[in-house]
Scaffold this motif. Sequence first.
Motif, PDB file in Angstrom:
ATOM      1  N   LEU A  93       4.657  10.557  -4.045  1.00 36.19           N
ATOM      2  CA  LEU A  93       4.359  11.531  -4.512  1.00 36.19           C
ATOM      3  C   LEU A  93       4.596  12.149  -5.652  1.00 36.19           C
ATOM      4  CD1 LEU A  93       5.785  13.592  -1.401  1.00 36.19           C
ATOM      5  CD2 LEU A  93       3.580  12.016  -1.590  1.00 36.19           C
ATOM      6  N   GLY A  94       4.751  11.199  -6.402  1.00 39.18           N
ATOM      7  CA  GLY A  94       4.589  11.756  -7.874  1.00 39.18           C
ATOM      8  C   GLY A  94       3.602  11.644  -8.428  1.00 39.18           C
ATOM      9  N   PHE A  95       2.593  11.199  -7.881  1.00 42.75           N
ATOM     10  CA  PHE A  95       1.098  11.057  -8.628  1.00 42.75           C
ATOM     11  C   PHE A  95       0.333  12.875  -8.041  1.00 42.75           C
ATOM     12  CE2 PHE A  95       1.387   7.237  -7.599  1.00 42.75           C
ATOM     13  CZ  PHE A  95       1.023   6.472  -9.014  1.00 42.75           C
ATOM     14  N   LEU A 128       0.525  16.889  -0.072  1.00 40.99           N
ATOM     15  CA  LEU A 128       1.532  15.865   0.493  1.00 40.99           C
ATOM     16  C   LEU A 128       2.603  16.411  -0.229  1.00 40.99           C
ATOM     17  CD1 LEU A 128      -0.574  12.876   0.318  1.00 40.99           C
ATOM     18  CD2 LEU A 128      -0.448  14.632   2.321  1.00 40.99           C
ATOM     19  N   THR A 129       3.851  16.737   0.604  1.00 41.06           N
ATOM     20  CA  THR A 129       5.204  16.560   0.829  1.00 41.06           C
ATOM     21  C   THR A 129       5.977  15.724   1.652  1.00 41.06           C
ATOM     22  OG1 THR A 129       5.263  18.647   2.820  1.00 41.06           O
ATOM     23  CG2 THR A 129       4.959  19.305   0.306  1.00 41.06           C
ATOM     24  N   PRO A 130       7.878  15.191   1.258  1.00 45.42           N
ATOM     25  CA  PRO A 130       8.111  14.829   2.091  1.00 45.42           C
ATOM     26  C   PRO A 130       7.594  14.943   3.044  1.00 45.42           C
ATOM     27  CG  PRO A 130       9.058  14.556  -0.136  1.00 45.42           C
ATOM     28  CD  PRO A 130       8.616  16.055  -0.464  1.00 45.42           C
ATOM     29  N   HIS A 131       8.127  16.244   3.840  1.00 50.38           N
ATOM     30  CA  HIS A 131       7.994  16.885   4.849  1.00 50.38           C
ATOM     31  C   HIS A 131       7.406  16.596   5.634  1.00 50.38           C
ATOM     32  CE1 HIS A 131       9.123  19.956   8.101  1.00 50.38           C
ATOM     33  NE2 HIS A 131       7.826  19.589   8.025  1.00 50.38           N
ATOM     34  N   ILE A 157       0.917  -1.081   0.280  1.00 48.06           N
ATOM     35  CA  ILE A 157      -0.660   0.385   0.139  1.00 48.06           C
ATOM     36  C   ILE A 157       0.377   0.864   0.183  1.00 48.06           C
ATOM     37  CG2 ILE A 157      -1.565   1.259   1.640  1.00 48.06           C
ATOM     38  CD1 ILE A 157      -2.706  -0.671   2.462  1.00 48.06           C
ATOM     39  N   ARG A 158       0.581   2.262  -0.894  1.00 50.67           N
ATOM     40  CA  ARG A 158       1.057   3.216  -0.185  1.00 50.67           C
ATOM     41  C   ARG A 158       0.255   4.610  -0.875  1.00 50.67           C
ATOM     42  NH1 ARG A 158       4.500   1.018   0.866  1.00 50.67           N
ATOM     43  NH2 ARG A 158       6.905   0.614  -0.890  1.00 50.67           N
ATOM     44  N   ILE A 159       0.588   5.532   0.223  1.00 49.84           N
ATOM     45  CA  ILE A 159      -0.668   6.766   0.270  1.00 49.84           C
ATOM     46  C   ILE A 159      -0.070   7.367  -1.032  1.00 49.84           C
ATOM     47  CG2 ILE A 159      -0.287   8.944   1.002  1.00 49.84           C
ATOM     48  CD1 ILE A 159       0.295   8.040   4.094  1.00 49.84           C
ATOM     49  N   ILE A 160      -0.703   7.982  -1.237  1.00 53.58           N
ATOM     50  CA  ILE A 160      -1.164   8.904  -3.441  1.00 53.58           C
ATOM     51  C   ILE A 160      -1.543   9.992  -2.897  1.00 53.58           C
ATOM     52  CG2 ILE A 160      -0.966   6.542  -4.661  1.00 53.58           C
ATOM     53  CD1 ILE A 160      -3.634   7.059  -5.364  1.00 53.58           C
ATOM     54  N   ALA A 161      -2.431  11.335  -1.904  1.00 52.63           N
ATOM     55  CA  ALA A 161      -2.442  12.548  -1.923  1.00 52.63           C
ATOM     56  C   ALA A 161      -3.655  12.750  -0.292  1.00 52.63           C
ATOM     57  CB  ALA A 161      -3.635  12.576  -3.756  1.00 52.63           C
ATOM     58  N   ASP A 162      -3.744  14.118  -0.885  1.00 58.16           N
ATOM     59  CA  ASP A 162      -4.274  13.964   0.388  1.00 58.16           C
ATOM     60  C   ASP A 162      -6.431  13.762   0.266  1.00 58.16           C
ATOM     61  OD1 ASP A 162      -4.130  14.779   3.829  1.00 58.16           O
ATOM     62  OD2 ASP A 162      -4.265  17.026   3.281  1.00 58.16           O
ATOM     63  N   ALA A 163      -6.469  13.522   0.970  1.00 54.58           N
ATOM     64  CA  ALA A 163      -8.347  13.561   1.508  1.00 54.58           C
ATOM     65  C   ALA A 163      -8.863  14.967   1.853  1.00 54.58           C
ATOM     66  CB  ALA A 163      -8.571  12.497   2.128  1.00 54.58           C
ATOM     67  N   VAL A 164      -8.427  15.336   3.110  1.00 53.99           N
ATOM     68  CA  VAL A 164      -8.902  16.528   3.697  1.00 53.99           C
ATOM     69  C   VAL A 164      -8.255  16.595   4.844  1.00 53.99           C
ATOM     70  CG1 VAL A 164     -10.190  15.443   5.593  1.00 53.99           C
ATOM     71  CG2 VAL A 164     -10.614  17.424   4.510  1.00 53.99           C
TER      72      VAL A 164
END
Length: 327
Positions: free
Chosen positions: A320-322, A290-293, A105-112
């Motif tokens: 975070l490439g998306f 989302l950012t690496p930080h 699983i990977r996180i790809i974006a922010d939901a809220v």
Amino acid sequence: MHARHRLLTVLAALTALAATACGSTGTHTRADGTLSFTVAVVEPDLTTVPILAALDAVRAQGHEVDVVELAAPELAVEGLAKGHYAISAEATGPALSAIEQGAPIRIIADAVGNQWALYGKPSIASCDDLGGRPFGIFSEGAVATAIAKDWVGSACEGGVRPRYLTIGGSDVRAQALVSGEIDATPLEVSDAVSLESSGASGFTKVVDFAETVPDLHPQTVYANSGFLDEHRAVAQEFVSALVREHARITADPRRLVALARTHLPAQDAADVGRVARRYSDAKLFDAAALTPHNVQRTIDFFARAGVIGQGMTAGDAADLGFVEEAS
């Protein structure tokens, strides 16, 4: 450590599943080259509406997308790990716990963004006023509980602590605050707006957790790694569409009201309008935030809360490439 123990119990089988799930995402390529796949959402509310709208944009490209509704984020995470679902979105903590266990699983974006704030009776102006007072929480493992306890631990002097009572969801706790059953509780935006517009008087926002933990992203979008590897272009279509929807809503909250008529028709339009304005004013919808930080700071928060262990990096948890491509 109760939250971590409970999550690890739910997700105990995921390490074994990860080895077999990576190449099997329940996704089918149809004769014309388009995809058929399933997305899981958890108890859909207004924060889910932009995601559903983004999926409509993916469907407009010819893909078949089924949406299943689940009762808990742990069920969505388990389905992602097994490859039953391609994408889901909800609480970040269960996703990080699964990733820690080796789930694909990977996180790809922010939901809220972080929409939680602490509301209390007029006599509560600071953390030090909470000593021994009844404080409503959803559960020991809930993200709002972790945020509130993190704040209490840093803001209360001399070991002052409230008396935590497990009440139920944000809407139930708002009613408990009005009825006098509790003196303070964390609420999300929709229930805070309902409290403010109900005519109930004397309740104050004690602290806005978006200010105390500004880099925390408690609700994110995540996907099966195999789906991302095999169908990156379609995943990008979805994330780009979500980024666009969030931008439209922030620019004009009436966009959320219009989308809610389609995706949550039972919601009262006036209530949706008030909540949409609050989301827009606070800029809570930003899928590309989302950012690496801030991913690392989010990981560090959940490690501090005992949901995961130490040592996970943003690169372990997120792709975070998306959002970078969509920005």
